[in-house]
Design an enzyme around this catalytic site. Sequence first.
Site, PDB file in Angstrom:
ATOM      1  N   GLY A  28      27.211  63.275  46.123  1.00 36.73           N
ATOM      2  CA  GLY A  28      26.897  62.922  47.497  1.00 36.73           C
ATOM      3  C   GLY A  28      26.070  63.981  48.180  1.00 36.73           C
ATOM      4  O   GLY A  28      25.990  65.126  47.744  1.00 36.73           O
ATOM      5  N   TYR A  38      24.756  68.927  55.718  1.00 39.57           N
ATOM      6  CA  TYR A  38      25.227  70.292  55.454  1.00 39.57           C
ATOM      7  C   TYR A  38      24.867  70.752  54.048  1.00 39.57           C
ATOM      8  O   TYR A  38      24.845  71.941  53.760  1.00 39.57           O
ATOM      9  CB  TYR A  38      26.759  70.344  55.594  1.00 39.57           C
ATOM     10  CG  TYR A  38      27.402  69.296  54.735  1.00 39.57           C
ATOM     11  CD1 TYR A  38      27.653  68.039  55.269  1.00 39.57           C
ATOM     12  CD2 TYR A  38      27.661  69.520  53.392  1.00 39.57           C
ATOM     13  CE1 TYR A  38      28.161  67.045  54.473  1.00 39.57           C
ATOM     14  CE2 TYR A  38      28.167  68.528  52.600  1.00 39.57           C
ATOM     15  CZ  TYR A  38      28.417  67.291  53.138  1.00 39.57           C
ATOM     16  OH  TYR A  38      28.905  66.305  52.346  1.00 39.57           O
ATOM     17  N   GLY A  39      24.662  69.869  53.096  1.00 43.11           N
ATOM     18  CA  GLY A  39      24.449  70.252  51.709  1.00 43.11           C
ATOM     19  C   GLY A  39      24.883  69.142  50.760  1.00 43.11           C
ATOM     20  O   GLY A  39      24.590  67.979  50.992  1.00 43.11           O
ATOM     21  N   LYS A  40      25.642  69.488  49.717  1.00 43.53           N
ATOM     22  CA  LYS A  40      26.013  68.514  48.698  1.00 43.53           C
ATOM     23  C   LYS A  40      27.514  68.486  48.461  1.00 43.53           C
ATOM     24  O   LYS A  40      28.240  69.403  48.823  1.00 43.53           O
ATOM     25  CB  LYS A  40      25.301  68.817  47.377  1.00 43.53           C
ATOM     26  CG  LYS A  40      23.797  68.585  47.416  1.00 43.53           C
ATOM     27  CD  LYS A  40      23.188  68.760  46.046  1.00 43.53           C
ATOM     28  CE  LYS A  40      21.700  68.433  46.067  1.00 43.53           C
ATOM     29  NZ  LYS A  40      21.086  68.562  44.722  1.00 43.53           N
ATOM     30  N   LYS A  90      32.935  70.114  48.868  1.00 40.89           N
ATOM     31  CA  LYS A  90      31.896  69.941  49.885  1.00 40.89           C
ATOM     32  C   LYS A  90      31.299  71.315  50.203  1.00 40.89           C
ATOM     33  O   LYS A  90      31.923  72.141  50.849  1.00 40.89           O
ATOM     34  CB  LYS A  90      32.519  69.312  51.130  1.00 40.89           C
ATOM     35  CG  LYS A  90      31.590  69.076  52.301  1.00 40.89           C
ATOM     36  CD  LYS A  90      32.378  68.393  53.418  1.00 40.89           C
ATOM     37  CE  LYS A  90      31.584  68.188  54.670  1.00 40.89           C
ATOM     38  NZ  LYS A  90      32.372  67.534  55.729  1.00 40.89           N
ATOM     39  N   ASP A 102      35.421  61.005  66.191  1.00 38.46           N
ATOM     40  CA  ASP A 102      34.318  60.419  65.414  1.00 38.46           C
ATOM     41  C   ASP A 102      34.837  59.319  64.486  1.00 38.46           C
ATOM     42  O   ASP A 102      34.515  59.280  63.300  1.00 38.46           O
ATOM     43  CB  ASP A 102      33.604  61.501  64.612  1.00 38.46           C
ATOM     44  CG  ASP A 102      32.179  61.091  64.230  1.00 38.46           C
ATOM     45  OD1 ASP A 102      31.650  60.160  64.861  1.00 38.46           O
ATOM     46  OD2 ASP A 102      31.609  61.707  63.314  1.00 38.46           O
TER      47      ASP A 102
END
Length: 959
Positions: free
Chosen positions: A645, A649-651, A666, A762
């Site tokens: 994914g 922010y990154g991967k 994450k 959220d």
Amino acid sequence: MGLSPWFVFLCSVLVQVSSILADTDSGDTSGLTGIAANWDKNTPSNWNGNDPCGGKWIGIMCTGNRVISIRLSSLGLSGTLSGDIQSLSELTYLYENYSINSSAYTHLELCSLAFLCRILVGCSFSGEIPPELGQLSQLRFLSLNSNKFSGSIPASLGNLSNLYWFDLADNKLTGTLPVFDGTNPGLDNLTSTKHFHFGVNQLSGPIPSQIFSSNMKLIHLLLDNNNFSGSIPPTLGLLNTLEVLRFDNNPQLSGPVPSNINNLTKLAELHLQNSKLTGPLPDLTGMSALSFVDMSNNSFNASNVPSWFTTLPSLTSLFLENLHISGQLPQALFSLPAVQTLRLRGNRFNGTLTIGSDFSTQLDLIDLQDNQISSLTVGASQYSKTLILVGNPICVPGSNEKYCMAPGQSNLTPYSTARNCSVLPPQCLSNQLLSPTCICAVPYRGTLFFRSPSFSDLNSASNFVPLEQDMKTKFAKLKVPVDSINIHDPFFNANSNLQLSLELFPSGKVQFTAQDISDIGFMLSNQTYKPPSMYGPYYFIGQQYTFADDVIGQSKSKSTNRLPLIIGASAGGAVLALAVVALVIFIARRKRTPKRTEDRSQSFVSWDMKSTSASTIPQLRGARTFTFDELRKITNNFSEANDIGNGGYGKVYRGTLPSGQLVAVKRSEQGSLQGSLEFRTEIELLSRVHHKNVVSLVGFCLDQEEQILVYEYVPNGTLKESLTGKSGVRLDWRRRLRVVLGAAKGIAYLHELADPPIVHRDIKSSNVLLDERLSAKVSDFGLSKPLGEDGRGQVTTQVKGTMGYLDPEYYMTQQLTEKSDVYSFGVLMLEVVTARKPLERGRYIVREVKAAVDRSKDMYGLHELIDPVLGAAPTAMAGLEQFVDLALRCVEEAGADRPSMGEVVSEIERMVKMAGGTGPDSASNSMSYASRTPRHPYGGDSPFDYSGGGMPSTRVEPK
């Protein structure tokens, strides 16, 4: 007297060390220095030395030691762009937004940049467009709008086969549209280009039929405000990807509209007004995506009311003035769910005007001046918005009916961003303004021009709040320090473009830095930022930004005086010291020691613990600390095979702990300190909440400059992916009820059993994960907020969340309560029923469902809105009516009118029983799985996921 060999040796060492330390290619450094020498005003403050890349010169972006991007926006620079630019052979982005003399900007200098991908110019260029631009074979963006270019469009631009965005609007271009003539190329060769923006010029001649073909990918065709003649070619109907079409304000354009125009089923905006078009009124049947239609002031044949009037479900604005249309207006026209404005004056509509009692709540204006309407039936609820019938038989002389009065100037003020201060607002200094969050700061100002918005009401917050929220989301993802956004004074200018004044306020400081302004200007001007589709294509003009501390203030005279100082220092014996210092710096930069990592880890410890408030200290019960080496091992060195994914922010990587447990790792972008608040919040909250419907935090890592979270692995993706079909998991009605029930239980736990209670802030379908048994797990706590020790009341806080799910009461008051989550959950429930995005192309699911509900019919008459995957049989969706009722209670405007999450859980449990659900959460027999490798849910689309620092240095592919 000669220099000593020792002195000569030290000087040579100094030169060599300086050369090594300068990471930037020497040719690029010389090129930038030469460019700066031609500016009339001072250069950016840190443009000195010989290392633009390592020295992070303002507006300069590098890959390795090569300059790839120049971004200079609103810095007050002026002068010429010299031939030194050709030294920058790796330049791929050139964005200047300052006053520049194009006489020095020669054709060959531009064309020597063989790899130039994007040219974005918002300056004062004049003269003809250089035909040599056609040699830039890799060009993706060509934006020369809002200049003073004259002459014709060079045929050579037809060679730019990689072009995506082609914008020549708002110039003084003349001549015809070039097409292939057997020798020279033309625009018909640009089959991959999606944007032709040629409006507001002086282009003339017929529109060539060969310019359009079925293999073109155009989505925006803007030829408005020109002098085209002849008729619209029938090949227009081949552009089945077209979304925006503007032929308006071409006074010589004549002939009939092609009969195949209704092949354009994706068209959302159609502008044909103020020309000399003839023939029958175009048939728009089947064009269900149309939201804005204006065909006023043409010479179409007289006709009766067309049948397509009531078949456009997305219609917001219908402008058909002075077209000789006759007949009685159908009542259904006024009840189209999204309609806002009907301008139908100067026709022959007659008989009785029946608005009915079910007219759209969005309908603000019905202008029927100068028609033949003889009577009026409004309906039980009495339409109270603006209705104008002046010039109709119903308005006899002396009538005092409001609708028979000549329309005066509207007393409604155009939209402006709300400012909510919990205390008396502060007095700002003369160069500062009060932001929407009631903070004094120096804003960055500019103007947004939207060329084809799908709405016409400039007073409604629902037409502008989505833009504010979407912009804040994008700024947050790209780490741009924007605290709040102020939009005000919208109006439609003489070219029918929507013009907005924009003010951006800095976050955590009184004013932006020059680098901030460079990044923001670049983002808004090179289409990195894409607004919601309801606003259409846009461009941005920024104002010069004034810096209080002489940020752009290094004068050239000071620069030229540095050489005598250096020579004097050398003569004084400082060369040796300088060489030693240089060598030390060299070693420090080239050798990364464990101490740096140790310092970084120490900084997190002190950051976590330095507050005296117990509530700020992370509670780490149940969460373990991983070393970076441990995580590298369990993810096979973060291999691509384990990449499951992506997020801002990154991967995210799949990993297997030594115990055999699968985890999702994450990893934020390495070296970034951004997102620390969200990172800490998620650790702190998830480590002390434990519920089967809340995702579990296994641990985290703060080792070796990393910010990494480790979660339980949830294999079946997000609820959003299931609803859209991306995950391969199909959910029937009973399974959807169970997923919603599980999510409700997780949120109720946060509100009622966590200590202290937590507001998620959220809630949305992409933050509800599905495990191997398709049980729901609420995830992503980066925005969550504890309610305090008493667990009730409200918290005054900056508004955060996701557009479409955001509680309007929270947005307007900045008062956060648990009822804000309830609102978001209600939107999620409607999304579960319809499988539609909450907010898309100006259509808000809450508004659509409220308008469509008819409780006298089975399934509340929602057959057109219900997800087709669920089927239309009432027996297959037992409890649907109760489900919709509950969702609509959750999205009541006032939080006090919404149920608690505990009540929501109880009601959904009853619905599950009605639908025949029994036993524990498990897969329904009618549920099917598809074989797949799912994208992991933690790669989601949260607008506030933290990402790598700075603006992207690689090309951002447009959608």
